[in-house]
Structure formats: C-alpha cells, structure tokens
Design a protein around this motif. Structure first.
Motif, PDB file in Angstrom:
ATOM      1  N   UNK A  48      -1.208 -11.198 -18.236  1.00 19.45           N
ATOM      2  CA  UNK A  48      -0.163 -11.620 -17.479  1.00 19.45           C
ATOM      3  C   UNK A  48      -0.652 -12.153 -16.131  1.00 19.45           C
ATOM      4  N   UNK A  49       0.540 -13.072 -15.477  1.00 16.78           N
ATOM      5  CA  UNK A  49       0.109 -13.680 -14.548  1.00 16.78           C
ATOM      6  C   UNK A  49       0.960 -13.116 -13.306  1.00 16.78           C
ATOM      7  N   UNK A  50       0.352 -11.924 -12.859  1.00 17.01           N
ATOM      8  CA  UNK A  50       1.035 -10.996 -11.961  1.00 17.01           C
ATOM      9  C   UNK A  50      -0.105 -11.222 -10.563  1.00 17.01           C
ATOM     10  N   UNK A  51       0.444 -11.682  -9.494  1.00 19.46           N
ATOM     11  CA  UNK A  51      -0.491 -11.558  -8.292  1.00 19.46           C
ATOM     12  C   UNK A  51      -0.637 -10.156  -7.596  1.00 19.46           C
ATOM     13  N   UNK A  52      -1.942 -10.047  -7.055  1.00 20.68           N
ATOM     14  CA  UNK A  52      -2.230  -8.864  -6.589  1.00 20.68           C
ATOM     15  C   UNK A  52      -1.249  -8.147  -5.608  1.00 20.68           C
ATOM     16  N   UNK A  53      -0.429  -9.195  -4.739  1.00 22.71           N
ATOM     17  CA  UNK A  53       0.407  -8.340  -3.957  1.00 22.71           C
ATOM     18  C   UNK A  53       1.796  -7.822  -4.369  1.00 22.71           C
ATOM     19  N   UNK A  54       1.811  -8.428  -5.477  1.00 20.21           N
ATOM     20  CA  UNK A  54       3.096  -7.623  -6.547  1.00 20.21           C
ATOM     21  C   UNK A  54       2.636  -6.273  -7.006  1.00 20.21           C
ATOM     22  N   UNK A  55       1.480  -6.255  -7.523  1.00 27.93           N
ATOM     23  CA  UNK A  55       0.806  -5.136  -7.997  1.00 27.93           C
ATOM     24  C   UNK A  55       0.851  -4.313  -6.953  1.00 27.93           C
ATOM     25  N   UNK A  56       0.382  -4.575  -5.742  1.00 27.54           N
ATOM     26  CA  UNK A  56       0.360  -3.589  -4.684  1.00 27.54           C
ATOM     27  C   UNK A  56       1.715  -3.121  -4.255  1.00 27.54           C
ATOM     28  N   UNK A  57       2.867  -4.037  -4.124  1.00 29.66           N
ATOM     29  CA  UNK A  57       4.214  -3.569  -3.901  1.00 29.66           C
ATOM     30  C   UNK A  57       4.764  -2.611  -4.904  1.00 29.66           C
ATOM     31  N   UNK A  58       4.566  -2.876  -6.391  1.00 30.79           N
ATOM     32  CA  UNK A  58       4.956  -1.758  -7.348  1.00 30.79           C
ATOM     33  C   UNK A  58       4.345  -0.377  -7.122  1.00 30.79           C
ATOM     34  N   UNK A  59       2.917  -0.731  -6.847  1.00 29.56           N
ATOM     35  CA  UNK A  59       2.220   0.827  -6.670  1.00 29.56           C
ATOM     36  C   UNK A  59       2.667   1.595  -5.549  1.00 29.56           C
ATOM     37  N   UNK A  60       2.829   0.708  -4.343  1.00 34.34           N
ATOM     38  CA  UNK A  60       3.650   1.571  -3.253  1.00 34.34           C
ATOM     39  C   UNK A  60       4.846   1.922  -3.201  1.00 34.34           C
ATOM     40  N   UNK A  61       5.608   1.390  -4.137  1.00 36.67           N
ATOM     41  CA  UNK A  61       7.162   1.932  -4.222  1.00 36.67           C
ATOM     42  C   UNK A  61       7.455   2.721  -5.505  1.00 36.67           C
ATOM     43  N   UNK A  62       6.553   2.684  -6.539  1.00 40.69           N
ATOM     44  CA  UNK A  62       6.829   3.610  -7.471  1.00 40.69           C
ATOM     45  C   UNK A  62       5.774   4.558  -7.617  1.00 40.69           C
ATOM     46  N   UNK A  63       6.093   5.777  -7.443  1.00 44.74           N
ATOM     47  CA  UNK A  63       4.996   6.903  -7.150  1.00 44.74           C
ATOM     48  C   UNK A  63       5.330   8.022  -8.170  1.00 44.74           C
ATOM     49  N   UNK A  64       6.262   8.095  -9.145  1.00 47.96           N
ATOM     50  CA  UNK A  64       6.709   9.373  -9.864  1.00 47.96           C
ATOM     51  C   UNK A  64       5.655   9.638 -10.907  1.00 47.96           C
ATOM     52  N   UNK A  65       5.604   8.683 -11.925  1.00 47.47           N
ATOM     53  CA  UNK A  65       4.511   9.015 -12.788  1.00 47.47           C
ATOM     54  C   UNK A  65       4.135   7.462 -13.401  1.00 47.47           C
ATOM     55  N   UNK A  66       3.168   7.730 -14.531  1.00 46.19           N
ATOM     56  CA  UNK A  66       2.577   6.500 -14.888  1.00 46.19           C
ATOM     57  C   UNK A  66       3.540   5.630 -15.782  1.00 46.19           C
ATOM     58  N   UNK A  67       4.245   6.401 -16.563  1.00 43.19           N
ATOM     59  CA  UNK A  67       5.357   5.473 -17.385  1.00 43.19           C
ATOM     60  C   UNK A  67       6.205   4.928 -16.525  1.00 43.19           C
ATOM     61  N   UNK A  68       6.597   5.547 -15.416  1.00 46.95           N
ATOM     62  CA  UNK A  68       7.750   4.515 -14.705  1.00 46.95           C
ATOM     63  C   UNK A  68       6.952   3.490 -13.822  1.00 46.95           C
ATOM     64  N   UNK A  69       5.842   3.645 -13.782  1.00 47.52           N
ATOM     65  CA  UNK A  69       4.894   2.727 -13.087  1.00 47.52           C
ATOM     66  C   UNK A  69       4.713   1.289 -14.032  1.00 47.52           C
ATOM     67  N   UNK A  70       4.592   1.790 -15.339  1.00 48.68           N
ATOM     68  CA  UNK A  70       4.275   0.586 -16.122  1.00 48.68           C
ATOM     69  C   UNK A  70       5.749  -0.102 -16.417  1.00 48.68           C
ATOM     70  N   UNK A  71       6.802   0.773 -16.473  1.00 54.50           N
ATOM     71  CA  UNK A  71       8.000   0.291 -16.711  1.00 54.50           C
ATOM     72  C   UNK A  71       8.542  -0.574 -15.604  1.00 54.50           C
TER      73      UNK A  71
END
Length: 71
Positions: free
Chosen positions: A22-45
């Motif tokens: 996928x073409x997903x910039x690192x800054x977006x990955x960092x944003x998602x990782x910082x804002x979704x902290x509940x579990x891996x399933x929700x992170x991937x979702x």
C-alpha cells in the motif's frame, strides 16, 4: 494482556503496509498508531478505514484525510 505501546503499533502498521504494498506515508501510520491504542484488531481496522476512504474519495492520503476518515 496490555495494549501494545506506540512503537509496537507503528511497527505493526509499517509491516502491514510493506507486505501489502500500500502507498501509506509514515506520517499517517504514526497518526493512526498514536490515536488508536485499544488493540491490534482496531489498529488494523483504522489502517484499512483510512486506506479505503482515500481510495473511495479519490483524495491523496495525508493527515487531513486520515483525520476525516477516522472521525
């Protein structure tokens, strides 16, 4: 079982991106990782939600698009 820390969540998402090509910039990955902290399933979702939103709307993936797609 504890939720993974931010560094682990970032590593999980970058690994997912690299495996899927996928073409997903690192800054977006960092944003998602910082804002979704509940579990891996929700992170991937959330990752898929941002990716799908960008494709469906035809918008470039950026922080604004990511924030809109995650509400």
């Amino acid at each position: 079982i504890q939720s993974p820390d931010v560094e682990t969540r970032i590593a999980i998402l970058r690994n997912k991106r690299d495996k899927s090509g996928d073409d997903m910039p690192n800054e977006i990955i960092d944003f998602i990782a910082e804002n979704v902290s509940t579990n891996i399933r929700e992170l991937e979702g959330a990752y898929l939600q941002v990716l799908t939103y960008g494709r469906a709307t035809g918008q470039d993936l950026n922080l604004k698009t990511a924030a809109e797609s995650l509400g």
